[in-house]
Design a protein around this motif. Structure first.
Motif, PDB file in Angstrom:
ATOM      1  N   UNK B  46       0.833  -1.214   0.000  1.00  0.00           N
ATOM      2  CA  UNK B  46       0.000   0.000   0.000  1.00  0.00           C
ATOM      3  C   UNK B  46       0.862   1.256   0.000  1.00  0.00           C
ATOM      4  N   UNK B  47       1.914   1.220   0.811  1.00  0.00           N
ATOM      5  CA  UNK B  47       2.824   2.368   0.853  1.00  0.00           C
ATOM      6  C   UNK B  47       3.427   2.632  -0.514  1.00  0.00           C
ATOM      7  N   UNK B  48       3.846   1.536  -1.168  1.00  0.00           N
ATOM      8  CA  UNK B  48       4.497   1.682  -2.482  1.00  0.00           C
ATOM      9  C   UNK B  48       3.539   2.312  -3.488  1.00  0.00           C
ATOM     10  N   UNK B  49       2.312   1.808  -3.525  1.00  0.00           N
ATOM     11  CA  UNK B  49       1.351   2.337  -4.503  1.00  0.00           C
ATOM     12  C   UNK B  49       0.984   3.787  -4.171  1.00  0.00           C
ATOM     13  N   UNK B  90      -2.490  10.038 -18.969  1.00  0.00           N
ATOM     14  CA  UNK B  90      -2.904  10.980 -17.913  1.00  0.00           C
ATOM     15  C   UNK B  90      -4.293  10.638 -17.424  1.00  0.00           C
ATOM     16  N   UNK B  91      -5.202  10.450 -18.352  1.00  0.00           N
ATOM     17  CA  UNK B  91      -6.584  10.162 -17.961  1.00  0.00           C
ATOM     18  C   UNK B  91      -6.654   8.841 -17.177  1.00  0.00           C
ATOM     19  N   UNK B  92      -5.964   7.826 -17.689  1.00  0.00           N
ATOM     20  CA  UNK B  92      -5.994   6.512 -17.027  1.00  0.00           C
ATOM     21  C   UNK B  92      -5.444   6.593 -15.611  1.00  0.00           C
ATOM     22  N   UNK B  93      -4.253   7.167 -15.504  1.00  0.00           N
ATOM     23  CA  UNK B  93      -3.612   7.236 -14.190  1.00  0.00           C
ATOM     24  C   UNK B  93      -4.425   8.080 -13.215  1.00  0.00           C
ATOM     25  N   UNK B  94      -4.936   9.211 -13.706  1.00  0.00           N
ATOM     26  CA  UNK B  94      -5.711  10.087 -12.817  1.00  0.00           C
ATOM     27  C   UNK B  94      -6.943   9.343 -12.298  1.00  0.00           C
ATOM     28  N   UNK B  95      -7.625   8.632 -13.197  1.00  0.00           N
ATOM     29  CA  UNK B  95      -8.832   7.901 -12.797  1.00  0.00           C
ATOM     30  C   UNK B  95      -8.499   6.812 -11.787  1.00  0.00           C
ATOM     31  N   UNK B  96      -7.461   6.043 -12.072  1.00  0.00           N
ATOM     32  CA  UNK B  96      -7.089   4.953 -11.158  1.00  0.00           C
ATOM     33  C   UNK B  96      -6.681   5.517  -9.800  1.00  0.00           C
ATOM     34  N   UNK B  97      -5.858   6.545  -9.825  1.00  0.00           N
ATOM     35  CA  UNK B  97      -5.376   7.122  -8.567  1.00  0.00           C
ATOM     36  C   UNK B  97      -6.528   7.663  -7.731  1.00  0.00           C
ATOM     37  N   UNK B  98      -7.435   8.396  -8.353  1.00  0.00           N
ATOM     38  CA  UNK B  98      -8.544   8.994  -7.593  1.00  0.00           C
ATOM     39  C   UNK B  98      -9.493   7.929  -7.058  1.00  0.00           C
ATOM     40  N   UNK B  99      -9.657   6.836  -7.801  1.00  0.00           N
ATOM     41  CA  UNK B  99     -10.587   5.794  -7.349  1.00  0.00           C
ATOM     42  C   UNK B  99      -9.970   4.900  -6.283  1.00  0.00           C
ATOM     43  N   UNK B 100      -8.708   4.579  -6.477  1.00  0.00           N
ATOM     44  CA  UNK B 100      -8.091   3.557  -5.624  1.00  0.00           C
ATOM     45  C   UNK B 100      -7.473   4.136  -4.348  1.00  0.00           C
ATOM     46  N   UNK B 101      -6.941   5.340  -4.447  1.00  0.00           N
ATOM     47  CA  UNK B 101      -6.219   5.930  -3.309  1.00  0.00           C
ATOM     48  C   UNK B 101      -7.003   5.936  -1.999  1.00  0.00           C
ATOM     49  N   UNK B 102      -8.279   6.355  -1.999  1.00  0.00           N
ATOM     50  CA  UNK B 102      -8.988   6.392  -0.712  1.00  0.00           C
ATOM     51  C   UNK B 102      -9.027   5.027  -0.018  1.00  0.00           C
ATOM     52  N   UNK B 103      -9.201   3.970  -0.785  1.00  0.00           N
ATOM     53  CA  UNK B 103      -9.286   2.631  -0.162  1.00  0.00           C
ATOM     54  C   UNK B 103      -7.942   2.206   0.396  1.00  0.00           C
ATOM     55  N   UNK B 104      -6.909   2.533  -0.351  1.00  0.00           N
ATOM     56  CA  UNK B 104      -5.577   2.199   0.138  1.00  0.00           C
ATOM     57  C   UNK B 104      -5.232   3.014   1.387  1.00  0.00           C
ATOM     58  N   UNK B 105      -5.611   4.282   1.368  1.00  0.00           N
ATOM     59  CA  UNK B 105      -5.374   5.132   2.545  1.00  0.00           C
ATOM     60  C   UNK B 105      -6.115   4.589   3.751  1.00  0.00           C
ATOM     61  N   UNK B 106      -7.379   4.183   3.525  1.00  0.00           N
ATOM     62  CA  UNK B 106      -8.207   3.687   4.629  1.00  0.00           C
ATOM     63  C   UNK B 106      -7.581   2.436   5.234  1.00  0.00           C
TER      64      UNK B 106
END
Lengths: 341, 564
Positions: B46-49, B90-106
């Protein structure tokens, strides 16, 4: 025909040179505005006020102060532009010196004429050091704010009388919640007094960092160079001798321009640009170190031994100017010898 | 290979290398003192991602600039070829980051919280054991076991504690019996007596004996009940009635007592009794039925300790103000605080809960106030009694400072759903763990729940700025890569790629500077325009800064007529 070709070539060279010059000024102004805006916003946040009217003045004041830094960055970008568009190294040098002369000369003239102070002088808020006025603000009602494990909350307030005050210290043993139907707030001390105990208001809500906070210049070793940075040395009052200020400015200009050889350091321009940027940062630091050394006894004694009776600012200017000129000549002469213009 | 694909693959290669580097850094920086070994791999991944997403604009810039600066095409063609792959990435990475980050942070934050609790509890349990405070040590060890039962440290401490407890029980004084239940009013005694008579007439002497005994207990002056109980007991003793031994009779009597407790509204008492009896005769059909019924009844008014050992999202040092009237008992606000809160799919579990409902104007004391070692929120109720499932006599009860008007109860009604509670607690504790929709809702509702809105708006600014930052970094990478490419110098020598770390070293401080500028601009926008409208102002400022940076990066037009 030959004459026509020469004239055409000359006018194209001139056009290219002017184009890069214009581009250089544009880049300089963009960097200056970005730096000024950032420093200005940082000052407004520190003062805790977002008043829109104070920001332009604060930003312009910061821009005037940080001009040498912006100029150095713009000149490093211009190295590559001149290299790409203007064949003559001498013409490129002249262009760089012209940009620097206009920027730095203009800055010093504005300062010494007193116009800089009247137009862009610092506002009171810039020097307030944080809080305006003497009182420490009470946190808003109905919002629980935490600071180092202590949460404070109150329901409402009438003047300094708080209703339903709650203090919750997570560092204490359970149960830890303390509730007081009534509490008093001491504005001067920033303390809430409730049922025989005092609680300090939490630190500033969500304080935004200063622009330089956490950046390398806040490192303690570099902090010792405070007062010797180029933008601080050139921020002389109007009463200081103009000649000394101009000498310091142009010495710095020559010093920066001397490192133009970095554009041809390797066969990859991108790597050269990266190296140039890193060297720019190092040069700013080196300049401050030289200025600090010049203020000490050793360098002054060395200059005296060479028959140079110069004040520390003039000594720095002379040293930097000489280094810049030598490096510049070293980069021009080999090209001339190889037949380049 | 198609030149667009070449650029794309070059950028993806740099991205992969960066991800590998971040994973390596995460493994290197792992410490068992901070994160328990159970979570080690998950934590590192999780830290790495998350670090990869954090530094993605810089990585993208580096990859794109290096790819373009080492290409052979002329500048204009290069920029044209790079636009499509750059935009797609850019679009792909932005979408993945915005969707996945909150769950990883949690989940990362939850791991950190659980590890913190585990380490503190382990340390505390060891100290308690040294001081022979065995009960306290057992409680803390139970907390450790709920988080990581197979951790060698937990296992070892369990052995030590068990030995210590064994030694202590040999000399321990007898535990006092719990007090007898309060007697019911006289009218109930008569009812029990009548039932006893009915059962006696039907030759059900066990039931008759139990009801008569209950009647006598309730009304000691009732001699009829005592006489009937004695008669029924005598009948039980007769072999003709198939009663078996006295032991069977005692067992049956206890069973009936439990049934009575269940019917009289004391399911916890019934469950304690049935649980004890089940260890004697586990196959008794009635017992199994009554045990299940009493357990079901207990679950309607209390909960079990092992429920708090489920996996879920863990928060520490929770402070929440419920909106006025949420308790349904008055207009005042309700304040809820807990040292930790666990969110599972079914319910919310509090540890060291403190609760009070503020008095309204004119009153001094709170309307309701209590503390509870453990509590459970489910279905609009806050359950305050916690039992050990295997040893239900071990229980934790709330300590009431101010009782509600309706009297002491094992639960209170609370208008707070699990999902809402999660959103509010996460909004205060870790806004980065909320998805964009919840974050937006939390930012709007925050002041009503005593939550400072500023960090939520800052998080929204940061999230909304991420696509800007990614696109901007990519655009700058394209422009600078094209500006600083080799000109007519033949094929790009691969040895020059060794200079890429130099480019990274130079790009890093620039990235930090730009990031700082963005943060300052957002903070100023939030100060200038309070509330969610500041997002619009921040977006405008970002656009202006991005335009300035693009102008800076684009550089002058390339010379074509002066090429050597």
């Amino acid at each position: 025909m030959l004459a026509d070709r020469d004239t055409s070539c000359y006018s194209k060279n001139m056009k290219a040179w002017l184009g890069v010059l214009g581009r250089g000024f544009l880049e300089f102004f963009i960097i200056l505005l970005l730096l000024g805006f950032s420093a200005g916003v940082s000052a407004r946040l520190d003062a805790g006020s977002a008043s829109g009217l104070a920001l332009p003045r604060q930003a312009l004041h910061a821009a005037m102060e940080l001009l040498p830094l912006a100029l150095a960055a713009a000149l490093f970008l211009c190295f590559f532009s001149f290299d790409a568009r203007v064949r003559s190294r001498l013409a490129a040098w002249l262009g760089l010196l012209l940009i620097g002369a206009v920027a730095l000369g203009g800055q010093q003239l504005l300062r010494h004429s007193g116009l800089a102070t009247s137009l862009f002088g610092p506002t009171a808020a810039a020097h307030a050091g944080g809080r305006l006025g003497g009182d420490i603000a009470l946190q808003p009602p109905g919002i629980g704010l935490a600071d180092k494990g202590l949460v404070l909350w109150y329901e409402s307030a009438v003047g300094t009388a708080l209703t339903n005050f709650v203090a919750l210290d997570f560092r204490a043993e359970f149960p830890r919640l303390r509730h007081a139907p009534r509490a008093d707030y001491d504005k001067a001390a920033g303390l809430v007094r409730a049922e025989g105990r005092d609680y300090a208001m939490p630190a500033a809500r969500f304080a935004a960092p200063r622009f330089e906070e956490g950046l390398p210049i806040s490192v303690s070793g570099l902090a010792s160079l405070s007062g010797f940075w180029i933008w601080q040395r050139l921020a002389t009052p109007a009463s200081a001798p103009l000649l000394a200020s101009l000498a310091a400015a142009f010495g710095f200009l020559l010093f920066i321009c001397g490192f133009r050889f970095l554009t041809r350091f390797s066969a990859w321009p991108l790597a050269n640009a990266a190296l140039a940027f890193l060297c720019l940062a190092a040069l700013i630091g080196l300049d401050a170190l030289i200025a600090k050394a010049a203020a000490g006894p050793r360098l002054a004694a060395m200059a005296l031994s060479l028959g140079l009776r110069l004040s520390p600012p003039m000594l720095v200017a002379a040293l930097e100017g000489a280094v810049g000129l030598v490096l510049g000549l070293l980069s021009i002469i080999p090209d001339k010898a190889r037949g380049y213009r | 290979m198609n030149k667009r694909r070449k650029i794309l693959f070059a950028v993806l290669l740099v991205d992969l290398l960066a991800l590998g580097l971040f994973f390596g850094l995460a493994v290197f920086s792992y410490s068992a003192d901070k994160i328990i070994p159970l979570y080690a791999t998950g934590w590192e991944l999780r830290n790495a991602v998350l670090d990869f997403f954090r530094w993605l604009p810089l990585v993208q810039f580096l990859g794109i600039a290096a790819a373009l600066a080492s290409a052979d095409d002329n500048r204009d063609e290069l920029v044209r070829r790079a636009i499509v792959p750059v935009c797609v990435l850019t679009v792909l990475f932005a979408a993945v980051a915005l969707l996945v980050s909150p769950y990883l942070e949690a989940s990362r934050a939850s791991m950190l919280a659980a590890s913190g609790i585990y380490n503190e509890a382990l340390s505390g349990a060891r100290q308690n054991l040294e001081k022979t405070e065995l009960k306290a040590a057992r409680e803390k060890l139970a907390l450790c076991m709920s988080i990581s039962p197979r951790d060698p440290r937990t296992v070892k401490l369990e052995e030590l504690l068990s030995n210590a407890e064994l030694k202590a029980t040999r000399t321990a004084p007898s535990v006092p019996q719990p007090p007898a239940p309060k007697p019911k009013p006289a009218s109930s005694a008569r009812e029990y007596y009548k039932k006893a008579l009915d059962f006696f007439d039907k030759d059900d002497y066990f039931s008759a004996h139990w009801y008569a005994s209950m009647a006598a207990r309730i009304d000691p002056a009732d001699s009829d009940a005592k006489r009937l109980a004695a008669q029924a007991w005598k009948k039980i003793g007769e072999p003709a009635n198939g009663a078996g031994s006295q032991e069977d009779a005692a067992f049956f009597s206890s069973k009936l007592e439990g049934y009575g407790l269940l019917n009289s509204g004391d399911p916890i008492g019934a469950y304690v009794l049935f649980k004890r009896l089940s260890t004697q005769r586990p196959r008794d059909a009635d017992l199994r039925r009554y045990l299940a019924e009493s357990k079901e009844a207990v679950e309607r008014i209390a909960f079990f300790l092992d429920e708090t050992r489920q996996r879920g999202s863990l928060f520490r040092e929770v402070f929440l103000v419920l909106k006025a009237g949420a308790s349904g008992r008055g207009p005042g606000a309700a304040v809820l605080a807990a040292s930790s809160v666990l969110f599972t799919r079914e319910a919310v579990y509090f540890h060291e809960l403190e609760y009070f409902e503020a008095a309204t104007a004119g009153e001094r004391a709170p309307r309701v106030a209590f503390t509870a070692l453990r509590a459970k929120l489910a279905g609009g109720r806050l359950f305050l009694i916690c039992l050990d499932r295997e040893h239900p006599e071990k229980r934790s009860d709330p300590v009431w400072k101010t009782e509600p008007d309706s009297g002491i109860a094992s639960y209170i009604e609370l208008d707070l759903e699990s999902d809402e509670a999660y959103g509010l607690i996460a909004a205060r504790d870790r806004p980065a763990a909320l998805d964009i929709v919840r974050l937006w809702k939390a930012a709007r509702a925050a002041p009503a729940y005593g939550i400072d809105r500023a960090p939520l708006i800052a998080e929204l600014m940061k999230r909304s700025g991420f696509p800007f930052a990614l696109f901007g970094a990519s655009a700058l990478g394209v422009l600078l890569g094209a500006r600083f490419k080799r000109r007519n110098q033949g094929r790009f020598p691969r040895s020059l790629y060794l200079l890429t770390p130099l480019v990274a070293a130079a790009a890093l401080p620039v990235f930090l500077l730009i990031e700082r500028m963005d943060f300052l601009a957002s903070a100023w926008a939030a100060l200038l325009v309070p509330g969610l409208a500041s997002l619009g102002l921040a977006a405008g400022l970002r656009a202006v800064v991005m335009f300035a940076l693009v102008l800076l990066a684009a550089g002058a037009r390339e010379r074509s007529e002066y090429e050597p």
